[in-house]
Write a protein that holds these residues in place. Structure first.
Motif, mmCIF file in Angstrom:
data_model
loop_
_atom_site.group_PDB
_atom_site.id
_atom_site.type_symbol
_atom_site.label_atom_id
_atom_site.label_comp_id
_atom_site.label_asym_id
_atom_site.label_seq_id
_atom_site.Cartn_x
_atom_site.Cartn_y
_atom_site.Cartn_z
ATOM 1 N N VAL B 98 0.842 -1.197 0.000
ATOM 2 C CA VAL B 98 0.000 0.000 0.000
ATOM 3 C C VAL B 98 0.878 1.247 0.000
ATOM 4 O O VAL B 98 0.647 2.195 -0.758
ATOM 5 C CB VAL B 98 -0.956 -0.012 1.217
ATOM 6 C CG1 VAL B 98 -1.689 1.315 1.322
ATOM 7 C CG2 VAL B 98 -1.946 -1.157 1.090
ATOM 8 N N ALA B 99 1.929 1.219 0.848
ATOM 9 C CA ALA B 99 2.855 2.355 0.890
ATOM 10 C C ALA B 99 3.486 2.561 -0.478
ATOM 11 O O ALA B 99 3.629 3.692 -0.962
ATOM 12 C CB ALA B 99 3.936 2.106 1.942
ATOM 13 N N MET B 101 2.235 1.917 -3.353
ATOM 14 C CA MET B 101 1.281 2.501 -4.300
ATOM 15 C C MET B 101 1.400 4.030 -4.325
ATOM 16 O O MET B 101 1.193 4.659 -5.358
ATOM 17 C CB MET B 101 -0.162 2.123 -3.934
ATOM 18 C CG MET B 101 -0.510 0.667 -4.150
ATOM 19 S SD MET B 101 -0.198 0.109 -5.820
ATOM 20 C CE MET B 101 -1.528 0.923 -6.674
ATOM 21 N N PHE B 102 1.744 4.602 -3.149
ATOM 22 C CA PHE B 102 1.876 6.056 -3.106
ATOM 23 C C PHE B 102 3.107 6.545 -3.860
ATOM 24 O O PHE B 102 3.195 7.718 -4.207
ATOM 25 C CB PHE B 102 1.914 6.536 -1.646
ATOM 26 C CG PHE B 102 0.560 6.551 -1.018
ATOM 27 C CD1 PHE B 102 -0.265 7.663 -1.173
ATOM 28 C CD2 PHE B 102 0.092 5.458 -0.315
ATOM 29 C CE1 PHE B 102 -1.531 7.663 -0.627
ATOM 30 C CE2 PHE B 102 -1.178 5.453 0.226
ATOM 31 C CZ PHE B 102 -1.990 6.559 0.075
ATOM 32 N N ALA B 103 4.058 5.642 -4.084
ATOM 33 C CA ALA B 103 5.257 6.032 -4.826
ATOM 34 C C ALA B 103 5.026 5.961 -6.333
ATOM 35 O O ALA B 103 5.820 6.496 -7.103
ATOM 36 C CB ALA B 103 6.422 5.139 -4.429
ATOM 37 N N PRO B 105 2.875 7.419 -8.551
ATOM 38 C CA PRO B 105 2.838 8.668 -9.330
ATOM 39 C C PRO B 105 4.222 9.302 -9.453
ATOM 40 O O PRO B 105 4.589 9.809 -10.514
ATOM 41 C CB PRO B 105 1.910 9.574 -8.516
ATOM 42 C CG PRO B 105 1.120 8.657 -7.661
ATOM 43 C CD PRO B 105 1.976 7.471 -7.393
ATOM 44 N N TYR B 106 5.005 9.208 -8.361
ATOM 45 C CA TYR B 106 6.366 9.756 -8.383
ATOM 46 C C TYR B 106 7.202 9.030 -9.432
ATOM 47 O O TYR B 106 7.906 9.647 -10.239
ATOM 48 C CB TYR B 106 6.969 9.623 -6.983
ATOM 49 C CG TYR B 106 8.450 9.839 -6.913
ATOM 50 C CD1 TYR B 106 8.977 11.130 -6.956
ATOM 51 C CD2 TYR B 106 9.329 8.762 -6.810
ATOM 52 C CE1 TYR B 106 10.339 11.332 -6.898
ATOM 53 C CE2 TYR B 106 10.688 8.953 -6.760
ATOM 54 C CZ TYR B 106 11.199 10.234 -6.800
ATOM 55 O OH TYR B 106 12.549 10.424 -6.756
ATOM 56 N N TYR B 132 3.717 15.852 -8.402
ATOM 57 C CA TYR B 132 3.203 14.639 -7.770
ATOM 58 C C TYR B 132 1.676 14.668 -7.695
ATOM 59 O O TYR B 132 1.000 13.740 -8.134
ATOM 60 C CB TYR B 132 3.797 14.484 -6.367
ATOM 61 C CG TYR B 132 3.307 13.259 -5.649
ATOM 62 C CD1 TYR B 132 3.873 12.019 -5.895
ATOM 63 C CD2 TYR B 132 2.255 13.331 -4.741
ATOM 64 C CE1 TYR B 132 3.418 10.885 -5.259
ATOM 65 C CE2 TYR B 132 1.786 12.199 -4.094
ATOM 66 C CZ TYR B 132 2.373 10.980 -4.363
ATOM 67 O OH TYR B 132 1.907 9.855 -3.729
ATOM 68 N N TRP B 133 1.120 15.766 -7.150
ATOM 69 C CA TRP B 133 -0.323 15.779 -6.918
ATOM 70 C C TRP B 133 -1.126 15.880 -8.203
ATOM 71 O O TRP B 133 -2.212 15.313 -8.317
ATOM 72 C CB TRP B 133 -0.706 16.879 -5.933
ATOM 73 C CG TRP B 133 -0.165 16.539 -4.576
ATOM 74 C CD1 TRP B 133 0.854 17.163 -3.925
ATOM 75 C CD2 TRP B 133 -0.580 15.444 -3.743
ATOM 76 N NE1 TRP B 133 1.101 16.524 -2.735
ATOM 77 C CE2 TRP B 133 0.240 15.479 -2.581
ATOM 78 C CE3 TRP B 133 -1.545 14.442 -3.850
ATOM 79 C CZ2 TRP B 133 0.103 14.545 -1.556
ATOM 80 C CZ3 TRP B 133 -1.677 13.525 -2.821
ATOM 81 C CH2 TRP B 133 -0.864 13.578 -1.699
ATOM 82 N N VAL B 136 -1.253 12.387 -9.441
ATOM 83 C CA VAL B 136 -2.239 11.617 -8.675
ATOM 84 C C VAL B 136 -3.640 11.911 -9.208
ATOM 85 O O VAL B 136 -4.445 11.016 -9.452
ATOM 86 C CB VAL B 136 -2.152 11.975 -7.170
ATOM 87 C CG1 VAL B 136 -3.334 11.368 -6.414
ATOM 88 C CG2 VAL B 136 -0.840 11.505 -6.589
ATOM 89 N N PHE B 140 -5.056 8.906 -11.383
ATOM 90 C CA PHE B 140 -5.746 8.027 -10.437
ATOM 91 C C PHE B 140 -7.122 8.557 -10.019
ATOM 92 O O PHE B 140 -8.102 7.838 -10.097
ATOM 93 C CB PHE B 140 -4.866 7.780 -9.202
ATOM 94 C CG PHE B 140 -3.600 7.071 -9.555
ATOM 95 C CD1 PHE B 140 -3.580 5.686 -9.654
ATOM 96 C CD2 PHE B 140 -2.441 7.781 -9.840
ATOM 97 C CE1 PHE B 140 -2.422 5.023 -10.011
ATOM 98 C CE2 PHE B 140 -1.273 7.120 -10.209
ATOM 99 C CZ PHE B 140 -1.276 5.737 -10.297
#
Lengths: 348, 358
Positions: B98-99, B101-103, B105-106, B132-133, B136, B140
Motif C-alpha cells: 500500500v505504501a 502505491m503512493f510512490a 505517481p512519483y 506529484y499531486w 495523482v 488516479f
C-alpha cells in the motif's frame, strides 16, 4: 595491441559532408569534416573552422547515421558512412555492427537464440533455483511459516473445534509418520489444527515444516490410513522443498521475461507469459506426483495402508467432481492419482 | 521571418537492418541471462530515434546501458524483495505494498522526465517537469471519478491526462502547450463505443438467424446443454463466437479510439514559438496494419517482429506533420541535471508506456 587495420585511412586526405550543431543550440550548420595539409578539422560552408582534431566520440548503429562529438562544443552527423571510414578508419565497436549486418550468418544467431532459450529452460532455471535454495537461510524459511500462519489466522482460518480425542488420534498418526518421513530441512515437522470451511477437507504444508489439517478433513475422513497417507504426502512437499522451488522458479521466469519484454514485442511477450504459466502448472503437477510417491512409501513404512489414499480421492471425486482439464490445474487429475496410488501401494 | 513551413516526419529505418539489431540483441540478452537487455534497449531506441528526422534534423536517444541496468537491478531487486516479503510476512508485505502505491505517481513522473531528457532533436534535449499531486489527480483520481459516471466523462479525463503530459514537456527552453476543446476527445470515444454497440447488435442478429434458421445447430446446442457437458459443442461454439466478437467488435474499437485520440492530441499541442503539429492517422489503415502485423508475427513465431515494428513506425511518421513558424534554428538548450533510470525501469517492468514518441 593496435592492428594495422586500425590505421587504415587514418592519414588520408578527404572530406565528408553533414550537419553540425553547437552545444545547447538547435541551429543547424551545414558542415564538412575535412583532412588536408592543415590536419583534421570541422569547417562550415564558408570555410570557417569550427573545431580541430579528431572526434572525442563516434557512434553508429547499423543502418543509421554516423554521429560524432567534438568535446563539449560541437556534434556532427552524416550519412556518408564510407567517407567516415576512409577518413577515420573503422570504429571500435565494429564487431557488433558487423554481426548485425543482413547476412546468412543471422540464421546462426536465430538458432543461437532458440538453443539459448532451451538451455535456460531445461537447465538454467534449475541451476538458478538450486543456487537460491542453497543461499536461503533456515531462519528465513521458519519465518515464512509463522508469517503465513498469522496471516491465515487473520483472514482465512479459525481455531479448531475438533474434540480432544480426534486431535490426539491425528497427533499419534503424525508422530508415527514423522518418524518415517524423509529429512526435515528446516527444523522439526509440526502439526496445527484449524477450522477453514472455505477450503473444505484439506491439509497443506508450509515450507518450514508446519502441516495444517482442517477440521473438515478429520470429520469427513476419520480413517487413520487416509490421514496417514495425506500427512505423508505433505511432509514429502516439505522435505523436497517444493514450495520454495516454485516460488523461486516463477520469480526468475517473470524477471527474465520482463527483462526481454521490450525486445520480443508485446505479442511474443504474452505468448511467453502464458506459456510459462502453463509450464509452472506442469511443474506443480510433477511435484504433486512426486509427493504422492514419497508419501506412500512413508505411510507404508509407518505401518499404515497406503491404498487408503485412493479411497480418499475416490470420495473427493464423488463429492466435488473433477476440477476441469488437467493441463489447467496445479494438481494431477484425481483419476490419475488414484491409479498411481493403487499401483504403488500394491508394490509396497 | 513570418513564413511558416510544414514538414512531414521521415522514418528511414528498414526491416533488414533492424532485424540484425533485434536478433543480436536477443541473443546477447539470452546468453547474459537478461543483463544485456539494458544495452539492447538503448540500441533499439537509438536506432528508431536516429532514423527519425524532420527536415533532415535527427532525433537521438542518449541513455547509457549502465544507467538502464542500474535502474533495472533496483526495480527487479525490489520486485523480488516484495514477493519474498509477501511469502514471509503477508501482513507486513501487504502494508508495504500500500505504501508503495503512493510512490507510483512519483515513479511515473520520473520515468516521463527520464525519457524526455534522454531524447534529443536537432542537438537539443527535451525536458519534463512533473507534479506529484497533478499526477495523482489525472492518472488516479479522475479515472476513478469517471468510473462513477459509468465512464461517460472519460474524454474529459483523457484530455486532462494529455494536457498534463504535453504541456509539462519542453524542448530545450521552449515550453510545450496544450489547448483543445473536449469535442475531438468525445468524437474518438463515441465512435469507438458506436462501433462496439453496432457490431454487437449485428452479431447477435446474425447468430440468432443462424440458430433459428438451422434446426441442426439448435438441436446440437440443446442436446449439449441437456448432457450438462461443459466442454460440449455448445460450449465450443460459445467460446468461438466470443473470440470472434472480441476480434471484430472490441479490437477495432480500440484502434478507432487510438487513431482519433492521437489526431486530437497532436492538433492540440504546440511549442513556444508557434510551431504546431498535425496527425492524420486513419483508423481503418491503423487497424489493418496492427492486425496484419499481429497475424504475421504469430505465424512466423516472432521472426517478423522487426518488420512489423518498422512498418508501424513508418506509417506513424508519415502520418505526422510539424508546421514550423519561422525556423527551428535558434532554440536554446538547458543545463541537464543528473537523472537516474529508476522510474524508467519501473514503467518498463510494469509495461506502462510513457515514451516521448512521435
Amino acid at each position: 595491441m593496435t592492428l594495422p587495420s586500425n590505421h587504415y585511412g587514418q592519414n588520408n586526405f578527404g572530406a565528408v559532408d553533414g550537419y553540425a550543431y553547437a552545444a545547447q543550440l538547435s541551429t543547424r550548420v551545414s558542415a564538412r569534416l575535412l583532412r588536408d595539409a592543415q590536419g583534421l578539422r570541422l569547417v562550415d560552408q564558408a570555410g570557417e573552422t569550427l573545431c580541430t582534431g579528431a572526434p572525442s566520440e563516434r557512434e553508429r548503429i547499423s543502418g543509421g547515421p554516423c554521429l560524432m562529438t567534438f568535446g563539449t562544443a560541437w556534434t556532427f552527423d552524416t550519412d556518408d558512412i564510407q567517407g567516415v571510414e576512409l577518413l577515420l578508419g573503422p570504429s571500435d565497436d565494429d564487431w557488433l555492427s558487423s554481426l548485425e549486418v543482413w547476412h546468412p550468418r543471422l540464421f546462426a544467431v536465430v538458432a543461437g537464440c532458440l538453443i539459448g532459450v532451451l538451455i535456460i529452460w531445461k537447465w538454467g532455471l534449475d541451476i538458478l533455483v538450486a543456487g537460491a535454495i542453497a543461499l536461503t537461510p533456515t531462519g528465513f524459511v521458519s519465518t515464512i511459516d509463522t508469517g503465513n500462519l498469522a496471516a491465515m489466522d487473520r483472514f482465512l482460518t479459525a481455531p479448531t473445534e475438533l474434540s480432544q480425542s480426534d486431535q490426539d488420534m491425528v497427533r499419534d498418526i503424525f508422530a508415527a509418520i514423522k518418524d518415517h518421513a524423509p529429512y526435515a530441512p528446516y527444523g522439526d515437522y509440526t502439526l496445527e489444527f484449524r477450522k477453514a470451511d472455505v477450503i473444505g477437507p484439506n491439509a497443506f504444508a508450509l515450507p518450514g515444516g508446519t502441516v495444517v489439517v482442517t477440521d473438515a478433513l478429520v470429520n469427513d475422513f476419520n480413517d487413520p490410513n487416509i490421514i496417514a497417507g495425506i500427512l505423508g504426502h505433505e511432509l514429502a512437499h516439505v522435505s523436497e522443498r517444493h514450495s520454495l522451488r516454485q516460488l523461486y522458479r516463477s520469480l526468475s521466469v517473470y524477471v527474465l521475461i520482463a527483462m526481454m519484454a521490450g525486445d520480443v514485442g508485446p505479442i511474443l511477450e504474452d505468448v511467453l507469459l502464458e506459456g510459462s504459466a502453463l509450464a509452472s502448472l506442469a511443474y506443480s503437477r510433477d511435484h504433486e506426483a512426486s509427493a504422492d510417491v514419497i508419501g506412500i512409501k512413508t505411510s507404508h513404512a509407518a505401518g499404515y495402508d497406503p491404498a487408503a489414499l485412493a479411497e480418499f480421492f475416490e470420495q473427493l471425486t464423488e463429492d466435488y467432481g473433477e476440477s476441469g482439464p488437467e493441463w489447467m490445474s496445479t494438481h494431477p487429475s484425481n483419476a490419475e492419482r488414484i491409479e498411481t496410488i493403487k499401483k504403488l501401494a500394491a508394490e509396497q | 521571418m513570418d513564413t511558416s513551413e510544414t514538414f512531414q516526419v521521415q522514418f528511414k529505418g528498414n526491416a533488414q537492418t533492424y532485424f540484425g539489431i533485434w536478433i543480436v540483441n536477443l541473443l546477447l540478452t539470452i546468453v547474459t541471462f537478461g543483463i544485456y537487455s539494458a544495452w539492447a534497449k538503448v540500441r533499439t531506441k537509438k536506432y528508431f530515434a536516429q532514423n527519425t528526422s524532420i527536415d533532415g534534423r535527427r532525433f537521438d536517444y542518449h541513455a547509457t546501458g549502465k544507467q538502464i541496468l542500474i535502474g533495472r537491478l533496483i526495480v527487479g531487486g525490489g520486485y523480488i524483495a516484495m514477493n519474498v516479503l509477501f511469502s514471509i510476512a503477508p501482513i507486513v508485505g501487504g502494508a508495504l505494498f500500500v505504501a508503495f502505491m503512493f510512490a507510483v505517481p512519483y515513479l511515473i513522473n520520473r520515468s516521463i522526465a527520464f525519457n524526455a531528457r534522454m531524447t534529443s532533436f536537432s542537438g537539443i534535449r527535451f525536458g519534463f517537469t512533473g507534479s506529484y499531486w497533478r499526477a495523482v489527480l489525472v492518472y488516479f483520481v479522475y479515472p476513478f471519478l469517471s468510473l462513477l459516471t459509468l465512464y461517460l466523462t472519460m474524454p474529459f479525463v483523457s484530455r486532462a491526462q494529455h494536457r498534463y503530459y504535453v504541456s509539462r514537456h519542453r524542448y530545450g527552453t521552449a515550453q510545450f502547450a496544450f489547448d483543445s476543446k473536449v469535442g475531438p476527445f468525445y468524437k474518438a470515444f463515441l465512435l469507438a463505443v458506436a462501433w462496439v454497440v453496432g457490431i454487437s447488435v449485428v452479431g447477435i442478429v446474425v447468430v440468432a438467424a443462424m440458430i433459428f434458421g438451422s434446426p441442426a445447430v439448435m438441436l446440437d446446442l440443446l442436446s449439449a446443454e441437456a448432457d450438462g457437458n461443459d466442454l460440449g459443442i455448445g460450449h465450443i461454439i460459445g467460446m468461438g463466437l466470443f473470440s470472434v466478437l472480441i476480434l471484430i467488435a472490441i479490437l477495432p474499437a480500440g484502434y478507432i479510439y487510438q487513431a482519433y485520440l492521437r489526431n486530437a492530441v497532436y492538433a492540440g499541442a504546440s511549442v513556444a514559438g508557434g510551431h504546431s503539429f498535425t496527425s492524420v492517422v486513419k483508423p481503418a489503415k491503423l487497424l489493418w496494419i496492427a492486425l496484419s502485423n499481429a497475424a504475421i508475427v504469430v505465424v512466423t513465431i516472432g521472426l517478423m517482429h522487426p518488420w512489423a515494428r518498422v512498418r508501424m513506425a513508418r506509417y506513424m511518421a508519415a502520418s505526422t506533420y510539424i508546421t514550423v513558424e519561422g525556423s527551428m534554428d535558434g532554440i536554446v538548450g538547458e543545463e541537464q541535471e543528473k537523472v537516474s533510470a529508476l522510474g524508467d525501469a519501473f514503467t518498463d517492468f510494469e509495461g506502462i508506456d510513457v515514451d516521448f514518441a512521435l
